[in-house]
Design a protein around this motif. Structure first.
Motif, PDB file in Angstrom:
ATOM      1  N   ASP A   7       0.851  -1.194   0.000  1.00 40.57           N
ATOM      2  CA  ASP A   7       0.000   0.000   0.000  1.00 40.57           C
ATOM      3  C   ASP A   7       0.889   1.247   0.000  1.00 40.57           C
ATOM      4  OD1 ASP A   7       0.962   0.153   2.563  1.00 40.57           O
ATOM      5  OD2 ASP A   7      -0.925  -0.416   3.511  1.00 40.57           O
ATOM      6  N   LYS A   8       0.260   2.386  -0.105  1.00 42.13           N
ATOM      7  CA  LYS A   8       0.977   3.661  -0.222  1.00 42.13           C
ATOM      8  C   LYS A   8       1.947   3.872   0.950  1.00 42.13           C
ATOM      9  CE  LYS A   8       1.200   7.948  -1.993  1.00 42.13           C
ATOM     10  NZ  LYS A   8       1.424   8.367  -3.360  1.00 42.13           N
ATOM     11  N   ALA A   9       1.524   3.522   2.155  1.00 45.53           N
ATOM     12  CA  ALA A   9       2.360   3.730   3.341  1.00 45.53           C
ATOM     13  C   ALA A   9       3.607   2.837   3.299  1.00 45.53           C
ATOM     14  CB  ALA A   9       1.556   3.441   4.603  1.00 45.53           C
ATOM     15  N   GLY A  10       3.494   1.700   2.600  1.00 46.70           N
ATOM     16  CA  GLY A  10       4.617   0.761   2.540  1.00 46.70           C
ATOM     17  C   GLY A  10       5.681   1.139   1.537  1.00 46.70           C
ATOM     18  N   LEU A  11       5.388   2.074   0.647  1.00 45.06           N
ATOM     19  CA  LEU A  11       6.349   2.471  -0.396  1.00 45.06           C
ATOM     20  C   LEU A  11       7.412   3.384   0.184  1.00 45.06           C
ATOM     21  CD1 LEU A  11       4.549   3.323  -3.760  1.00 45.06           C
ATOM     22  CD2 LEU A  11       6.088   1.420  -3.269  1.00 45.06           C
ATOM     23  N   LYS A  12       8.674   2.966   0.122  1.00 48.27           N
ATOM     24  CA  LYS A  12       9.738   3.715   0.800  1.00 48.27           C
ATOM     25  C   LYS A  12      10.395   4.754  -0.086  1.00 48.27           C
ATOM     26  CE  LYS A  12      11.261   0.727   4.506  1.00 48.27           C
ATOM     27  NZ  LYS A  12      12.156  -0.408   4.284  1.00 48.27           N
ATOM     28  N   GLY A  13      10.190   4.654  -1.414  1.00 50.94           N
ATOM     29  CA  GLY A  13      10.869   5.580  -2.317  1.00 50.94           C
ATOM     30  C   GLY A  13      11.371   4.849  -3.553  1.00 50.94           C
ATOM     31  N   GLN A  49      12.678  -4.535   0.177  1.00 49.04           N
ATOM     32  CA  GLN A  49      12.695  -3.543   1.253  1.00 49.04           C
ATOM     33  C   GLN A  49      11.593  -2.498   1.101  1.00 49.04           C
ATOM     34  OE1 GLN A  49      15.051  -3.905   3.828  1.00 49.04           O
ATOM     35  NE2 GLN A  49      15.302  -5.830   2.725  1.00 49.04           N
ATOM     36  N   GLY A  50      10.738  -2.663   0.065  1.00 48.77           N
ATOM     37  CA  GLY A  50       9.649  -1.701  -0.117  1.00 48.77           C
ATOM     38  C   GLY A  50       9.987  -0.535  -1.032  1.00 48.77           C
ATOM     39  N   TYR A  51      11.131  -0.597  -1.700  1.00 49.54           N
ATOM     40  CA  TYR A  51      11.486   0.451  -2.659  1.00 49.54           C
ATOM     41  C   TYR A  51      11.016   0.090  -4.069  1.00 49.54           C
ATOM     42  CZ  TYR A  51      14.640   2.417   0.827  1.00 49.54           C
ATOM     43  OH  TYR A  51      15.154   2.971   1.964  1.00 49.54           O
ATOM     44  N   ILE A  52      10.733   1.108  -4.873  1.00 44.68           N
ATOM     45  CA  ILE A  52      10.569   0.951  -6.314  1.00 44.68           C
ATOM     46  C   ILE A  52      11.965   0.848  -6.898  1.00 44.68           C
ATOM     47  CG2 ILE A  52       9.883   2.198  -8.406  1.00 44.68           C
ATOM     48  CD1 ILE A  52       7.576   3.402  -6.695  1.00 44.68           C
ATOM     49  N   SER A  53      12.220  -0.182  -7.728  1.00 44.79           N
ATOM     50  CA  SER A  53      13.555  -0.349  -8.326  1.00 44.79           C
ATOM     51  C   SER A  53      13.565   0.266  -9.717  1.00 44.79           C
ATOM     52  CB  SER A  53      13.932  -1.820  -8.386  1.00 44.79           C
ATOM     53  OG  SER A  53      13.095  -2.502  -9.305  1.00 44.79           O
ATOM     54  N   LEU A  54      14.679   0.934 -10.045  1.00 43.05           N
ATOM     55  CA  LEU A  54      14.842   1.530 -11.366  1.00 43.05           C
ATOM     56  C   LEU A  54      16.203   1.062 -11.892  1.00 43.05           C
ATOM     57  CD1 LEU A  54      14.311   5.327 -12.205  1.00 43.05           C
ATOM     58  CD2 LEU A  54      16.100   3.921 -13.219  1.00 43.05           C
ATOM     59  N   VAL A  55      16.178   0.175 -12.884  1.00 47.39           N
ATOM     60  CA  VAL A  55      17.431  -0.345 -13.449  1.00 47.39           C
ATOM     61  C   VAL A  55      17.629   0.239 -14.842  1.00 47.39           C
ATOM     62  CG1 VAL A  55      18.699  -2.408 -14.200  1.00 47.39           C
ATOM     63  CG2 VAL A  55      17.247  -2.515 -12.171  1.00 47.39           C
ATOM     64  N   PRO A  56      18.731   0.991 -15.060  1.00 50.49           N
ATOM     65  CA  PRO A  56      19.054   1.400 -16.426  1.00 50.49           C
ATOM     66  C   PRO A  56      19.509   0.162 -17.194  1.00 50.49           C
ATOM     67  CG  PRO A  56      20.759   2.158 -14.898  1.00 50.49           C
ATOM     68  CD  PRO A  56      19.717   1.446 -14.079  1.00 50.49           C
ATOM     69  N   THR A  57      18.861  -0.084 -18.326  1.00 50.74           N
ATOM     70  CA  THR A  57      19.027  -1.333 -19.064  1.00 50.74           C
ATOM     71  C   THR A  57      19.533  -0.990 -20.468  1.00 50.74           C
ATOM     72  OG1 THR A  57      17.294  -2.367 -17.763  1.00 50.74           O
ATOM     73  CG2 THR A  57      17.613  -3.234 -19.973  1.00 50.74           C
ATOM     74  N   GLN A  58      20.420  -1.846 -21.011  1.00 53.79           N
ATOM     75  CA  GLN A  58      20.972  -1.522 -22.337  1.00 53.79           C
ATOM     76  C   GLN A  58      20.712  -2.646 -23.322  1.00 53.79           C
ATOM     77  OE1 GLN A  58      25.209  -1.007 -21.930  1.00 53.79           O
ATOM     78  NE2 GLN A  58      25.398  -2.814 -20.629  1.00 53.79           N
ATOM     79  N   PHE A  59      20.744  -2.286 -24.610  1.00 56.40           N
ATOM     80  CA  PHE A  59      20.551  -3.284 -25.658  1.00 56.40           C
ATOM     81  C   PHE A  59      21.825  -3.543 -26.450  1.00 56.40           C
ATOM     82  CE2 PHE A  59      18.537   0.811 -26.487  1.00 56.40           C
ATOM     83  CZ  PHE A  59      19.235   1.279 -27.583  1.00 56.40           C
ATOM     84  N   ASP A  60      22.929  -2.926 -26.016  1.00 54.21           N
ATOM     85  CA  ASP A  60      24.242  -3.424 -26.471  1.00 54.21           C
ATOM     86  C   ASP A  60      24.577  -4.570 -25.523  1.00 54.21           C
ATOM     87  OD1 ASP A  60      26.822  -4.085 -26.973  1.00 54.21           O
ATOM     88  OD2 ASP A  60      27.666  -2.088 -26.652  1.00 54.21           O
TER      89      ASP A  60
END
Lengths: 260, 260
Positions: B176-182, B231-242
């Motif tokens: 839920d919204k309260a569980g999202l850490k960033g 841990q409750g974070y949204i993950s953002l992975v920069p991904t490449q196609f090379d």
């Protein structure tokens, strides 16, 4: 010492001449088992079958003595590898080879490639794996000039091992034996496809499209797979399935993501 | 200044609740055009339609005022992006967003992901692109807790630009919204699927298989997408196609490939 177990697969289907060439080459290096799609799967990328049933059956393509065990499978190339490893093989293969594809998988084509997706699937499972492709889309393409190089690359991979997390993408130029200059270890060239959709109207008046396109090489480097192929070399690109663009992490960490 | 043009697509199909959430969020940031598959395409990887016709039609999903232009397409997610760029859009989009997927595309799942293949297709064409996924496979999943973060990430991408050759893979934990850490910028965790084939017999006596499996996280790092999600974070992975494994080029150049 027992002979190495070699899993052979492809994306053009179990009867494709490119696969038959690869089977013939691999029989000289070890015990071969074939698990390949029952129909062509080109352009399937790394598709897997989640919502449908998978069929597999033992087939005899080549009835002569010493012919390998062969299974056809109703799924994608990645499905074939999963099914081989979990259900069909008695022991873990020493190497998985995929191909020889009828058509290039150099440069950005690796992204769309069923041939490479089979090899990458094996790589994810920790099995050394190599995808082979000939830069000739014809069903009647001549695979014989490349046979020595294919055997050499697989033999070296068996001897030296392939680094962890790496799968080899080998492309062979369309040339006769005299035109083949050797093997070059390369990086993937930057390129894309300039799509053109051929818009038509079907007999009931509904519009539809055919996807066509032109390959655009954007990379002038002389260390790329496309450059090597243009010079008559077989290109060998070590390819990874950790897609993280590590160089971009610092940059994106300057973004304003953390305020509330 | 004109509003940014935002191309929205996905792999769960044009009526999926995750896409509807993404459309609602994007309408606050720019002009939205939707081009999405007419049926679910999960697990399609980077498949493209080469041997079949592609159909596309203008559809109205949401008849209210200010609703975006929407097209359904008979092809894969990668087909949708190609068709949008070449045929359906009047101008080049400023960004392409794909999702929100019903289910995780973190770690090795990126390889099988139709959601990410759409984003990568746009990236290959030089268009900034982001794939969004929620770690909840349910069709009734609650996408609302993530809405602010989705808008923030797209706004920052529009403002800062995404590095060339990079596509963002964003995964949202089920909470839920309260569980999202960033939001955490991460690398792709090493993992695989331990496949299990469920073997059955059909009414006519023929064996078939269902592909099932269990996710195996092999990576204990605290800088990975899987760790961030746990841990409750949204993950953002920069991904490449090379896909070049540059670190392996030296190693393979020690092989005996050049003798005759």
């Amino acid at each position: 010492m027992s002979k190495p177990l070699i899993l052979v697969t492809n994306d053009d289907g179990i009867t494709a001449p490119g696969l038959r060439t690869l089977v013939r080459c691999m029989k000289e290096l070890g015990e071969v088992v074939v698990v390949a799609p029952d129909s062509p799967q080109s352009g399937m990328g790394h598709a897997i079958t989640l919502d449908n049933t998978l069929y597999s059956k033992r087939v005899v393509i080549d009835p002569e003595a010493g012919a390998p065990k062969e299974y056809s499978c109703s799924g994608t190339p990645a499905d074939c590898v999963k099914l081989a490893l979990q259900e069909l093989l008695d022991r873990r293969p020493d190497i998985c080879v995929s191909g020889i594809n009828h058509g290039s998988n150099a440069s950005i084509n690796v992204i769309y490639s069923g041939t490479m997706s089979a090899a990458i699937e094996a790589g994810i499972e920790g099995i050394p794996a190599i995808g082979f492709s000939l830069c000739d889309y014809s069903w009647e393409a001549d695979f014989t000039p490349a046979e020595d190089a294919v055997k050499k690359i697989v033999a070296q991979a068996l001897e030296n091992g392939i680094p962890k997390g790496v799968v080899l993408n080998v492309n062979i130029p369309k040339t006769d034996k005299a035109g083949l200059k050797g093997i070059k270890v390369c990086r993937q060239a930057r390129a894309n496809w300039k799509e053109k959709f051929d818009k038509r109207t079907n007999p009931s008046g509904k519009d539809y499209y055919w996807l066509t396109g032109e390959f655009q090489l954007l990379d002038k480097g002389e260390d790329t797979d496309e450059w090597a192929l243009s010079q008559g070399y077989i290109s060998l690109v070590p390819t990874q399935f950790d897609l993280t663009a590590h160089f971009a992490i610092q940059d994106i960490n300057t973004w304003n993501l953390h305020e509330h």
